[in-house]
Design a protein around this motif. Structure first.
Motif, PDB file in Angstrom:
ATOM      1  N   ALA A 193      32.106 -36.781 -37.588  1.00 60.90           N
ATOM      2  CA  ALA A 193      32.627 -35.664 -36.788  1.00 60.90           C
ATOM      3  C   ALA A 193      32.472 -34.338 -37.534  1.00 60.90           C
ATOM      4  O   ALA A 193      32.205 -33.311 -36.909  1.00 60.90           O
ATOM      5  N   THR A 194      32.593 -34.346 -38.858  1.00 56.90           N
ATOM      6  CA  THR A 194      32.425 -33.094 -39.610  1.00 56.90           C
ATOM      7  C   THR A 194      30.984 -32.595 -39.544  1.00 56.90           C
ATOM      8  O   THR A 194      30.736 -31.416 -39.754  1.00 56.90           O
ATOM      9  N   PHE A 195      30.046 -33.499 -39.230  1.00 60.82           N
ATOM     10  CA  PHE A 195      28.641 -33.111 -39.090  1.00 60.82           C
ATOM     11  C   PHE A 195      28.234 -32.925 -37.629  1.00 60.82           C
ATOM     12  O   PHE A 195      27.058 -32.839 -37.306  1.00 60.82           O
ATOM     13  N   GLY A 196      29.224 -32.881 -36.745  1.00 62.61           N
ATOM     14  CA  GLY A 196      28.936 -32.597 -35.344  1.00 62.61           C
ATOM     15  C   GLY A 196      28.739 -33.814 -34.463  1.00 62.61           C
ATOM     16  O   GLY A 196      28.447 -33.684 -33.285  1.00 62.61           O
ATOM     17  N   ILE A 197      28.881 -35.008 -35.025  1.00 60.83           N
ATOM     18  CA  ILE A 197      28.760 -36.225 -34.215  1.00 60.83           C
ATOM     19  C   ILE A 197      30.175 -36.646 -33.856  1.00 60.83           C
ATOM     20  O   ILE A 197      30.862 -37.301 -34.627  1.00 60.83           O
ATOM     21  N   ARG A 198      30.626 -36.230 -32.692  1.00 56.31           N
ATOM     22  CA  ARG A 198      32.036 -36.374 -32.338  1.00 56.31           C
ATOM     23  C   ARG A 198      32.372 -37.656 -31.583  1.00 56.31           C
ATOM     24  O   ARG A 198      33.477 -38.152 -31.671  1.00 56.31           O
ATOM     25  N   SER A 199      31.439 -38.171 -30.821  1.00 53.22           N
ATOM     26  CA  SER A 199      31.720 -39.413 -30.103  1.00 53.22           C
ATOM     27  C   SER A 199      30.415 -40.133 -29.834  1.00 53.22           C
ATOM     28  O   SER A 199      29.339 -39.551 -29.918  1.00 53.22           O
ATOM     29  N   GLY A 200      30.537 -41.403 -29.499  1.00 50.00           N
ATOM     30  CA  GLY A 200      29.326 -42.162 -29.244  1.00 50.00           C
ATOM     31  C   GLY A 200      29.603 -43.540 -28.693  1.00 50.00           C
ATOM     32  O   GLY A 200      30.749 -43.952 -28.513  1.00 50.00           O
ATOM     33  N   VAL A 201      28.497 -44.220 -28.472  1.00 51.56           N
ATOM     34  CA  VAL A 201      28.496 -45.570 -27.919  1.00 51.56           C
ATOM     35  C   VAL A 201      27.488 -46.378 -28.718  1.00 51.56           C
ATOM     36  O   VAL A 201      26.415 -45.865 -29.071  1.00 51.56           O
TER      37      VAL A 201
ATOM     38  N   ARG B  20      30.042 -45.936 -15.966  1.00 50.04           N
ATOM     39  CA  ARG B  20      28.704 -45.889 -15.379  1.00 50.04           C
ATOM     40  C   ARG B  20      27.679 -45.457 -16.424  1.00 50.04           C
ATOM     41  O   ARG B  20      26.607 -46.057 -16.552  1.00 50.04           O
ATOM     42  N   ALA B  21      28.012 -44.452 -17.215  1.00 51.01           N
ATOM     43  CA  ALA B  21      27.112 -43.991 -18.276  1.00 51.01           C
ATOM     44  C   ALA B  21      26.920 -45.080 -19.323  1.00 51.01           C
ATOM     45  O   ALA B  21      25.814 -45.272 -19.840  1.00 51.01           O
ATOM     46  N   MET B  22      27.975 -45.789 -19.631  1.00 56.86           N
ATOM     47  CA  MET B  22      27.884 -46.891 -20.603  1.00 56.86           C
ATOM     48  C   MET B  22      26.915 -47.962 -20.109  1.00 56.86           C
ATOM     49  O   MET B  22      26.122 -48.491 -20.873  1.00 56.86           O
ATOM     50  N   THR B  23      26.970 -48.255 -18.830  1.00 57.81           N
ATOM     51  CA  THR B  23      26.058 -49.247 -18.245  1.00 57.81           C
ATOM     52  C   THR B  23      24.614 -48.782 -18.375  1.00 57.81           C
ATOM     53  O   THR B  23      23.731 -49.560 -18.751  1.00 57.81           O
ATOM     54  N   TYR B  24      24.354 -47.507 -18.083  1.00 61.45           N
ATOM     55  CA  TYR B  24      22.991 -46.971 -18.196  1.00 61.45           C
ATOM     56  C   TYR B  24      22.503 -46.993 -19.646  1.00 61.45           C
ATOM     57  O   TYR B  24      21.338 -47.312 -19.911  1.00 61.45           O
ATOM     58  N   LEU B  25      23.373 -46.670 -20.578  1.00 62.32           N
ATOM     59  CA  LEU B  25      22.973 -46.689 -21.994  1.00 62.32           C
ATOM     60  C   LEU B  25      22.681 -48.108 -22.460  1.00 62.32           C
ATOM     61  O   LEU B  25      21.737 -48.333 -23.223  1.00 62.32           O
ATOM     62  N   GLN B  26      23.474 -49.052 -21.991  1.00 65.06           N
ATOM     63  CA  GLN B  26      23.212 -50.441 -22.360  1.00 65.06           C
ATOM     64  C   GLN B  26      21.875 -50.903 -21.791  1.00 65.06           C
ATOM     65  O   GLN B  26      21.088 -51.550 -22.474  1.00 65.06           O
ATOM     66  N   LEU B  27      21.599 -50.536 -20.556  1.00 64.83           N
ATOM     67  CA  LEU B  27      20.302 -50.873 -19.950  1.00 64.83           C
ATOM     68  C   LEU B  27      19.149 -50.235 -20.718  1.00 64.83           C
ATOM     69  O   LEU B  27      18.124 -50.870 -20.957  1.00 64.83           O
ATOM     70  N   ALA B  28      19.323 -48.980 -21.113  1.00 64.47           N
ATOM     71  CA  ALA B  28      18.290 -48.286 -21.879  1.00 64.47           C
ATOM     72  C   ALA B  28      18.034 -48.986 -23.207  1.00 64.47           C
ATOM     73  O   ALA B  28      16.879 -49.180 -23.617  1.00 64.47           O
TER      74      ALA B  28
END
Length: 91
Positions: free
Chosen positions: A34-42, A69-77
C-alpha cells in the motif's frame, strides 16, 4: 501464497488481511504494498500439471472493493491466460 494453496477460487487481499489466521508478517507485506500505491487486489490460484502451482494477481491503486462480477471475470482471465501459456509449451 499460503492462501492461494488453501483456496480454489479468486479471493480479495482484504480477506487475507482480515483473516484471523494471517500472521503479522503477512499483513506487513500488504501494508508495504500500500505504501507503494498497491492498495487492493485479487489473486487467483491456478493448479498446474505434475502438482505444479501458480497464482495470478491483479492489483489496483484505489481502496475500492471489487464486486463479485469483476472477480468472476478476473478468474476467467487468469484461467484463460494459463491455458494459452500452456499451449505454447513444446513437449
Amino acid at each position: 501464497m499460503k492462501t492461494s494453496r488453501k483456496r480454489s477460487g479468486a479471493y480479495r487481499w482484504t480477506d487475507v488481511y482480515e483473516d484471523a489466521s494471517s500472521t503479522e508478517e503477512e499483513r506487513r507485506v500488504l501494508d508495504e504494498a500500500a505504501t507503494f500505491g498497491i492498495r487492493s487486489g485479487v489473486s487467483v490460484p491456478l493448479d498446474g500439471p505434475n502438482g505444479r502451482f501458480a497464482f495470478m494477481s491483479f492489483a489496483q491503486r484505489c481502496d475500492r472493493t471489487l464486486q463479485n462480477r469483476a472477480m468472476t471475470y478476473l478468474q476467467l482471465a487468469a484461467v484463460n491466460f494459463i491455458e494459452w501459456a500452456r499451449s505454447l509449451q513444446v513437449e
